[in-house]
Every structure is written in structure tokens, then in C-alpha cells.
Design a protein around this motif. Sequence first.
Motif, short mmCIF file in Angstrom:
data_model
loop_
_atom_site.label_atom_id
_atom_site.label_comp_id
_atom_site.label_asym_id
_atom_site.label_seq_id
_atom_site.Cartn_x
_atom_site.Cartn_y
_atom_site.Cartn_z
N PRO A 1 29.89 55.51 35.55
CA PRO A 1 30.79 54.39 35.29
C PRO A 1 32.24 54.81 35.56
N ILE A 2 32.90 54.09 36.43
CA ILE A 2 34.34 54.26 36.63
C ILE A 2 34.97 53.02 36.02
N LEU A 3 35.19 53.09 34.72
CA LEU A 3 35.66 51.95 33.93
C LEU A 3 37.09 52.19 33.47
N ASP A 4 37.88 51.13 33.50
CA ASP A 4 39.19 51.18 32.84
C ASP A 4 38.97 50.74 31.40
N LEU A 5 38.99 51.68 30.49
CA LEU A 5 38.72 51.35 29.10
C LEU A 5 39.77 50.44 28.50
N ASP A 6 40.92 50.30 29.14
CA ASP A 6 41.89 49.28 28.72
C ASP A 6 41.30 47.87 28.85
N ASN A 7 40.26 47.74 29.65
CA ASN A 7 39.57 46.45 29.78
C ASN A 7 38.59 46.21 28.64
N PHE A 8 38.26 47.25 27.88
CA PHE A 8 37.23 47.14 26.84
C PHE A 8 37.78 47.63 25.49
N PHE A 9 37.89 48.94 25.34
CA PHE A 9 38.43 49.53 24.11
C PHE A 9 38.89 50.94 24.46
N THR A 10 39.99 51.37 23.88
CA THR A 10 40.53 52.69 24.21
C THR A 10 40.11 53.69 23.14
N ASP A 11 38.85 54.10 23.26
CA ASP A 11 38.28 55.06 22.31
C ASP A 11 37.18 55.81 23.05
N ILE A 12 37.44 57.05 23.46
CA ILE A 12 36.49 57.79 24.29
C ILE A 12 35.23 58.14 23.51
N HIS A 13 35.36 58.41 22.21
CA HIS A 13 34.17 58.73 21.42
C HIS A 13 33.28 57.49 21.29
N ARG A 14 33.87 56.35 21.08
CA ARG A 14 33.10 55.11 21.04
C ARG A 14 32.41 54.86 22.39
N TYR A 15 33.11 55.16 23.46
CA TYR A 15 32.54 54.99 24.80
C TYR A 15 31.29 55.85 24.97
N LEU A 16 31.37 57.12 24.57
CA LEU A 16 30.20 58.00 24.66
C LEU A 16 29.04 57.47 23.81
N ARG A 17 29.35 56.97 22.63
CA ARG A 17 28.30 56.42 21.76
C ARG A 17 27.67 55.18 22.39
N VAL A 18 28.47 54.37 23.09
CA VAL A 18 27.93 53.18 23.78
C VAL A 18 26.94 53.61 24.86
N LEU A 19 27.30 54.60 25.66
CA LEU A 19 26.38 55.09 26.69
C LEU A 19 25.08 55.59 26.06
N GLU A 20 25.22 56.37 25.00
CA GLU A 20 24.03 56.87 24.31
C GLU A 20 23.19 55.72 23.77
N GLU A 21 23.84 54.75 23.15
CA GLU A 21 23.11 53.65 22.52
C GLU A 21 22.36 52.82 23.54
N ALA A 22 22.95 52.62 24.72
CA ALA A 22 22.26 51.86 25.78
C ALA A 22 20.99 52.60 26.20
N VAL A 23 21.06 53.92 26.29
CA VAL A 23 19.87 54.71 26.64
C VAL A 23 18.84 54.64 25.50
N ILE A 24 19.29 54.74 24.27
CA ILE A 24 18.39 54.69 23.11
C ILE A 24 17.61 53.37 23.11
N HIS A 25 18.31 52.26 23.35
CA HIS A 25 17.66 50.96 23.37
C HIS A 25 16.70 50.83 24.56
N THR A 26 17.06 51.43 25.68
CA THR A 26 16.17 51.41 26.85
C THR A 26 14.88 52.16 26.55
N LEU A 27 14.99 53.32 25.94
CA LEU A 27 13.80 54.12 25.64
C LEU A 27 12.90 53.42 24.63
#
Length: 247
Positions: A114-140
Motif C-alpha cells: 500500500p502506498i497510502l497517504d495516511l493524511d487521507n485516513f488517519f495519521t497513526d502508523i501503529h493503527r495502520y499496522l494494526r489495520v493491515l493485521e486485522e484485515a489478514v486476521i478477518h481473511t483467515l
Amino acid sequence: MSAKESQNHRIAVQRLGLVDYETAWAYQEELLAATLAIKAQNREAIEAGTPVAATPNHLLLCQHPHVYTLGKSGKPEHLLLDAAALVEHQATFHRINRGGDITYHGPGQLVGYPILDLDNFFTDIHRYLRVLEEAVIHTLLEYDLRAGRIPGLTGVWLDFEEGASNPRKICALGVKCSRWVTMHGFALNVNTDLSYFGHIVPCGISDKAVTSLQQELGRAVSLTEVEDRLLVHLAEMLAAELTFEEE
């Protein structure tokens, strides 16, 4: 138009197929630079009181030929192959600018950048990492696999509960963020040849195993199917609209 009003929640998805690691890395850098250039122009526009432009968001999905990558905090000795052995295993090695230690990419692994501008979503890198993890968790979970996190270890794990007898990593994460624009991302083992992990200390962790969807389910899984399911969860968690570009 204010900075808030110019927020762009669309993500352009490109499925690149099997692509050389260096080619994908250069493409990420190109997209990152273009976004940063827009942000620089926007800073000048804000100072001048003129309208700002929306910044783009991209998601590259691909597989790589056999390759080992070492992040900024990684230790070279975590690669257990010398130059001759890399050639023998038809693998390459790259030091890169993401966080994290060493990892492996190869055919049958779903890699997302993902090449995302987090200013478009939320400016929190730890939250961003948790979002990526959570998407994978839900997929599994759609494959009846209960996955989660292990405190202090980035990524997604099976048998992740404290005291579990065989914790094993199924998805690795490593990102870089420049002025809130991300690059690098995640690597989910779908039909991955896990023997290649035997030639590294994966992510610098010597006492835990790695696994794949194929290993856990006892059958090969459609990579496209996994992509489609993951995209649904990622879009939902980012409140994003996905668009699809021609390859």
C-alpha cells in the motif's frame, strides 16, 4: 478546498502478478515520490491560501521470484546462505529501507504494497499496522483459521495465545512512512514453499515457526480468491473505495 475537504478515500489497486522484487521496489518509490511532490505543492498552497490537490492512494498486489530482504534494523547474519548458495537456490538478497529484520518472498505468497497517504485516513502508523493485521486476521477467519497477534511481535500468527505450544507466523509486515505516505507492506503465505524460510532467521525470531494457508488447510488455495477476500476487509477497515487499474 481545504486539506480536510481534499481527503481522498479511493485506493487504486493494481494486480502485478509475478514481478521481480527490484522492479516492484522501484515502482513503489516512483509512486511515493509522486505523492510527496503533491504534498509539497499542497504545503505551499496552504501558505498561499490557495486550493490544495487530493493525493492518490495505491495498493500493489504481486508475487515475487525467490528473494530475501533485510530491513533497517535487521542483522545480516540472519541470512544463512552465502552468495553461492543464493545462486543455487535461485534466490536474490536485498537490503531495503523498511522497518523490521529479514524475511522471504516467493511464488505462492501474496505480497501487498500500500502506498497510502495516511493524511487521507488517519495519521497513526501503529493503527495502520494494526489495520493491515486485522484485515489478514478477518481473511483467515473465512478459512476457519483463528489468527491473532503476539505482543511485541508485528505480524499475524496462528496459535498466538500466551502459552500456546506451536505459535507460527503466517503473515509478515514491514513498512516505511515518509510524511505520512506509506510503502512496503505485508506478505501473506498462501501456497508458499516454506523450505525457503529454513535459510533465514525469519524476522529475527529463532524460536517460532512459519506456516501457510496451504500448510494449515492441507490443500492449495486460489491466490486470487485470497486477494479478493482480503481487499474486502481492507477496504472496510479503512473506509475506502477500491478502484482497479489495468495491469
